[in-house]
Motif scaffolding. Sequence first.
Motif, PDB file in Angstrom:
ATOM      1  N   VAL A  84     -50.763  35.809 -12.055  1.00  0.00           N
ATOM      2  CA  VAL A  84     -50.031  36.812 -12.222  1.00  0.00           C
ATOM      3  C   VAL A  84     -50.235  38.084 -11.548  1.00  0.00           C
ATOM      4  O   VAL A  84     -49.613  38.834 -10.826  1.00  0.00           O
ATOM      5  CB  VAL A  84     -49.457  37.154 -13.555  1.00  0.00           C
ATOM      6  N   LYS A  85     -51.622  38.475 -11.333  1.00  0.00           N
ATOM      7  CA  LYS A  85     -52.049  39.662 -10.837  1.00  0.00           C
ATOM      8  C   LYS A  85     -51.726  39.439  -9.167  1.00  0.00           C
ATOM      9  O   LYS A  85     -51.221  40.366  -8.734  1.00  0.00           O
ATOM     10  CB  LYS A  85     -53.357  39.541 -11.057  1.00  0.00           C
ATOM     11  N   THR A  86     -51.975  38.387  -8.760  1.00  0.00           N
ATOM     12  CA  THR A  86     -51.804  38.254  -7.230  1.00  0.00           C
ATOM     13  C   THR A  86     -50.180  38.082  -7.145  1.00  0.00           C
ATOM     14  O   THR A  86     -49.789  38.496  -5.877  1.00  0.00           O
ATOM     15  CB  THR A  86     -52.460  37.070  -6.526  1.00  0.00           C
ATOM     16  N   SER A  87     -49.559  37.207  -7.807  1.00  0.00           N
ATOM     17  CA  SER A  87     -48.013  36.675  -7.457  1.00  0.00           C
ATOM     18  C   SER A  87     -47.236  37.926  -7.825  1.00  0.00           C
ATOM     19  O   SER A  87     -46.165  37.862  -7.458  1.00  0.00           O
ATOM     20  CB  SER A  87     -47.845  35.488  -8.112  1.00  0.00           C
ATOM     21  N   ASP A  95     -45.953  43.208  -2.984  1.00  0.00           N
ATOM     22  CA  ASP A  95     -44.985  44.080  -2.722  1.00  0.00           C
ATOM     23  C   ASP A  95     -43.556  43.449  -2.487  1.00  0.00           C
ATOM     24  O   ASP A  95     -42.613  44.213  -2.447  1.00  0.00           O
ATOM     25  CB  ASP A  95     -45.339  44.652  -1.430  1.00  0.00           C
ATOM     26  N   HIS A  96     -43.460  42.232  -2.587  1.00  0.00           N
ATOM     27  CA  HIS A  96     -42.298  41.680  -2.375  1.00  0.00           C
ATOM     28  C   HIS A  96     -41.445  41.413  -3.848  1.00  0.00           C
ATOM     29  O   HIS A  96     -40.376  41.346  -3.729  1.00  0.00           O
ATOM     30  CB  HIS A  96     -42.341  40.030  -1.865  1.00  0.00           C
ATOM     31  N   ILE A  97     -42.186  41.553  -4.891  1.00  0.00           N
ATOM     32  CA  ILE A  97     -41.602  41.783  -6.063  1.00  0.00           C
ATOM     33  C   ILE A  97     -41.086  43.258  -6.489  1.00  0.00           C
ATOM     34  O   ILE A  97     -41.796  44.122  -6.058  1.00  0.00           O
ATOM     35  CB  ILE A  97     -42.482  41.616  -7.324  1.00  0.00           C
ATOM     36  N   GLN A  98     -39.636  43.374  -6.712  1.00  0.00           N
ATOM     37  CA  GLN A  98     -39.010  44.696  -6.786  1.00  0.00           C
ATOM     38  C   GLN A  98     -40.065  45.533  -7.536  1.00  0.00           C
ATOM     39  O   GLN A  98     -40.485  45.420  -8.589  1.00  0.00           O
ATOM     40  CB  GLN A  98     -37.690  44.793  -7.776  1.00  0.00           C
ATOM     41  N   LYS A  99     -40.347  46.903  -6.623  1.00  0.00           N
ATOM     42  CA  LYS A  99     -41.130  47.698  -7.362  1.00  0.00           C
ATOM     43  C   LYS A  99     -40.590  48.619  -8.445  1.00  0.00           C
ATOM     44  O   LYS A  99     -39.100  48.417  -8.606  1.00  0.00           O
ATOM     45  CB  LYS A  99     -41.349  48.605  -6.209  1.00  0.00           C
ATOM     46  N   ILE A 100     -41.562  49.254  -9.356  1.00  0.00           N
ATOM     47  CA  ILE A 100     -40.880  50.160 -10.320  1.00  0.00           C
ATOM     48  C   ILE A 100     -40.994  51.540  -9.913  1.00  0.00           C
ATOM     49  O   ILE A 100     -41.763  52.010  -9.380  1.00  0.00           O
ATOM     50  CB  ILE A 100     -41.601  49.858 -11.646  1.00  0.00           C
ATOM     51  N   THR A 101     -39.979  52.375 -10.166  1.00  0.00           N
ATOM     52  CA  THR A 101     -39.627  53.534  -9.853  1.00  0.00           C
ATOM     53  C   THR A 101     -39.568  54.753 -10.965  1.00  0.00           C
ATOM     54  O   THR A 101     -39.652  55.905 -10.769  1.00  0.00           O
ATOM     55  CB  THR A 101     -38.562  53.937  -8.946  1.00  0.00           C
ATOM     56  N   THR A 102     -39.903  54.062 -12.184  1.00  0.00           N
ATOM     57  CA  THR A 102     -39.943  55.065 -13.227  1.00  0.00           C
ATOM     58  C   THR A 102     -41.403  55.250 -14.078  1.00  0.00           C
ATOM     59  O   THR A 102     -41.972  54.259 -13.977  1.00  0.00           O
ATOM     60  CB  THR A 102     -39.012  54.552 -14.400  1.00  0.00           C
ATOM     61  N   PRO A 103     -41.802  56.385 -14.424  1.00  0.00           N
ATOM     62  CA  PRO A 103     -43.054  56.419 -15.086  1.00  0.00           C
ATOM     63  C   PRO A 103     -42.981  55.456 -16.372  1.00  0.00           C
ATOM     64  O   PRO A 103     -44.108  55.135 -16.905  1.00  0.00           O
ATOM     65  CB  PRO A 103     -43.191  57.845 -15.425  1.00  0.00           C
ATOM     66  N   TYR A 104     -41.856  55.265 -16.948  1.00  0.00           N
ATOM     67  CA  TYR A 104     -41.769  54.456 -18.269  1.00  0.00           C
ATOM     68  C   TYR A 104     -42.152  53.117 -17.949  1.00  0.00           C
ATOM     69  O   TYR A 104     -43.075  52.691 -18.837  1.00  0.00           O
ATOM     70  CB  TYR A 104     -40.080  54.483 -18.455  1.00  0.00           C
ATOM     71  N   MET A 105     -41.819  52.304 -16.968  1.00  0.00           N
ATOM     72  CA  MET A 105     -42.477  51.106 -16.650  1.00  0.00           C
ATOM     73  C   MET A 105     -43.693  51.135 -15.805  1.00  0.00           C
ATOM     74  O   MET A 105     -44.600  50.121 -16.025  1.00  0.00           O
ATOM     75  CB  MET A 105     -41.551  50.212 -16.075  1.00  0.00           C
ATOM     76  N   ARG A 106     -43.794  52.066 -15.170  1.00  0.00           N
ATOM     77  CA  ARG A 106     -45.152  52.212 -14.352  1.00  0.00           C
ATOM     78  C   ARG A 106     -46.555  52.471 -15.463  1.00  0.00           C
ATOM     79  O   ARG A 106     -47.447  51.908 -15.394  1.00  0.00           O
ATOM     80  CB  ARG A 106     -45.311  53.857 -13.563  1.00  0.00           C
ATOM     81  N   PHE A 107     -46.230  52.860 -16.791  1.00  0.00           N
ATOM     82  CA  PHE A 107     -47.132  52.758 -17.631  1.00  0.00           C
ATOM     83  C   PHE A 107     -47.706  51.579 -18.015  1.00  0.00           C
ATOM     84  O   PHE A 107     -48.872  51.569 -18.283  1.00  0.00           O
ATOM     85  CB  PHE A 107     -46.266  53.492 -19.052  1.00  0.00           C
ATOM     86  N   TYR A 108     -46.706  50.607 -18.175  1.00  0.00           N
ATOM     87  CA  TYR A 108     -46.977  49.325 -18.541  1.00  0.00           C
ATOM     88  C   TYR A 108     -47.701  48.547 -17.508  1.00  0.00           C
ATOM     89  O   TYR A 108     -48.633  47.614 -17.660  1.00  0.00           O
ATOM     90  CB  TYR A 108     -45.978  48.578 -19.140  1.00  0.00           C
ATOM     91  N   GLU A 109     -47.073  48.697 -16.108  1.00  0.00           N
ATOM     92  CA  GLU A 109     -47.618  48.068 -15.041  1.00  0.00           C
ATOM     93  C   GLU A 109     -49.265  48.455 -14.667  1.00  0.00           C
ATOM     94  O   GLU A 109     -50.004  47.819 -14.607  1.00  0.00           O
ATOM     95  CB  GLU A 109     -46.706  48.414 -13.879  1.00  0.00           C
ATOM     96  N   LEU A 110     -49.501  49.683 -15.237  1.00  0.00           N
ATOM     97  CA  LEU A 110     -50.765  50.213 -14.520  1.00  0.00           C
ATOM     98  C   LEU A 110     -51.760  49.849 -15.974  1.00  0.00           C
ATOM     99  O   LEU A 110     -52.807  49.587 -15.749  1.00  0.00           O
ATOM    100  CB  LEU A 110     -50.827  51.636 -14.450  1.00  0.00           C
ATOM    101  N   GLU A 111     -51.129  49.868 -16.965  1.00  0.00           N
ATOM    102  CA  GLU A 111     -51.955  49.059 -18.341  1.00  0.00           C
ATOM    103  C   GLU A 111     -52.299  47.580 -18.038  1.00  0.00           C
ATOM    104  O   GLU A 111     -53.302  47.467 -18.128  1.00  0.00           O
ATOM    105  CB  GLU A 111     -51.258  49.347 -19.652  1.00  0.00           C
ATOM    106  N   ALA A 112     -51.225  46.878 -17.573  1.00  0.00           N
ATOM    107  CA  ALA A 112     -51.721  45.492 -17.470  1.00  0.00           C
ATOM    108  C   ALA A 112     -52.806  45.508 -16.300  1.00  0.00           C
ATOM    109  O   ALA A 112     -53.948  44.634 -16.253  1.00  0.00           O
ATOM    110  CB  ALA A 112     -50.318  44.830 -16.683  1.00  0.00           C
TER     111      ALA A 112
END
Length: 679
Positions: free
Chosen positions: A490-493, A498-515
Amino acid sequence: MQNRRTERGTFFPVFWKIDAHYVLMDFHKVFDVPAEETVDIYVEGEYNVKIDGIAFEGSPKQIVVPAGKHKINIKVFNQANVPAIYVKGKTIVSDATWLVTFEDKEWIDETGKASDISATKWLNAGSSNFNSPAQLPSEFMLPTRKQSAVSTIKGKNSLLVDFGKETFGFIQLHGLSGKGKLSVYYGESEEEALSTEHCETLDRVDVNTQEKKDEIMKLSKAYRFVNVQCDEGVTLDSVSMLYEYADVKERGSFTCNDEEINRIYDVSKYTFELNTREFFIDGIKRDRWIWSGDAYQSYLMNYYLYFDNETVKRTTYALRGKDPVTGHINTIMDYTFYWFLGIYDYYLYTGDQNFIAQNYDRMKTLMDYVLARRNKDGLMEWMSGDWIFIDWAAGLSKKGEVSFEQLLLARSLETMALCANIANDTDAATQYNTLAADMRKKLFNIYWNDTKQALVHSRVDGKQTENVTRYANMFSIFFDYFNEQQKEQVKTSVLLNDHIQKITTPYMRFYELEALCALGEQNYVLKEMKDYWGGMLKLGATSFWEEYNPDKKGAEHYAMYGREFGKSLCHAWGASPLYLLGKYYLGVKPTAPGYSEYVVEPNLGGLEWMEGKVPTPQGEIELYVSTNEIKITGAAGTGVLKFSSRSKPVCSEGNVEDKGDGNYELTVEKEKSYTVNYN
């Protein structure tokens, strides 16, 4: 609190059910009094007082309690404000050990015999910082302090005032005189304040005074800039403000060799301060409401900055409201699940079992509501009245059975099982564990795609969709739902794709960066923090925003919801570096409730050195880390310091255990300090 929002002077209430307080409350406690004592009683509301079931005449302000064991009851009715008592004797005092109910279920038969009240549900009374009878709860206001503008530009019949950074409070008009109208236009940006037609908030003042006077606006507002426009017959000398804030103490800290990261931390801290009020709110300009998704992130940030349990508890109570349940929290399906997750984390960080007991019945009725809304396959799917939010993302499908909602339900059921055990409801705990295991099994059987090496976004008409989004995949990492192979896939895929829709809110960047941090990608995350949060700082942000898209230009950054200045430029979910730096760089996290056990796994992530404090229920864990030295002082419980070294580390204060492959561990005892030299 949630009905203070105005939009251009118009009252703007919430669009979900608001519950009032219970109007009739019975407070009681049993005391063993060593000697006769006089007790003063202060009450907000109409009331009676009983001792051992016998009522005093009238509503006494003082009673005499004889020596011995006695039960004191005070029953209070107050429709306008929350029923409240303040009791002060030598040994008889009001505190959170008093029990309370809103229905005592007592009745009296024809002989005059009172029924037993064994069916009555008693909870611990709420007890706050009202430590004097002069402090009436109904008159509570947050504290304020004076704050001056950093610059004022005077025009013809106008003042443009700049307070230097995002702030919150009551505008004060000084030297006001004349006859006519005055308008105050608020702006988080200069552009907003100058836009008299499109700024989100404003005040109108009718002036009719020949002598100069000062006036304070009735409602606190968010702004950096204030544009005051006066009629010809009105004059004004100057403008200042009363900064309104919650009186909570900073206990956590972080600093490092990278000044940009230090600036990001400081602005995150200030953003969180502004959004910490009576409750944890979403943003200070627009909603000022208690949104469950925003609050859940605030709880986590709080554990690394304030560790203020009372604000967490108040916010949790306010979000849940009363039975019966008539809809999802804030009308949003995912926000109901975040409410459960917040309780899970609260117990882990604080170890407070009493709060679980207080909430358990309402947890059950809310979960009953959720489970009744599953479809024929036992999955959560949109029903009339539901809002499936997930994130602000263009074109994000909510059709069918969305994998993210099933994942959150699984975690919520695990929370229910944990809390059922605490409440000694063992049968329910077994049922919730079974349901949770079933949901986790379904999550992977239905949504995992071997070709895409990820969980797909949804299932529609019984078939997997082709779409892969980040949400369920990144949550499954830090929920530890994936095995090690799946995490790497999942880290790679997904996460680094970059082909997966990017996140533009700090709300979900929170969880993306936590992962990503949970996968050990602190070097990558540090760069992302500098690009994303640093990007806002480069645009002049003094607090972090609701949404940030670096592709936007100029005033485009202020627009949202179809309005020129609809975006919040101070949003609680923008402060996530507080959590990330504390949990994944300093590396401190509890592994047993209330930090009775915890781990410290520092990760410099490319920094040369860092130091900070992480609060626990019994003090602060202090840490300094460089490329060749670690200094740590323990607080609550027993900790385990985990780190890597190319050669055997040296520590004179403790025994460093070799775990193989260059990995080492050191046991950290309460209030003891250790220095480790390593490389």
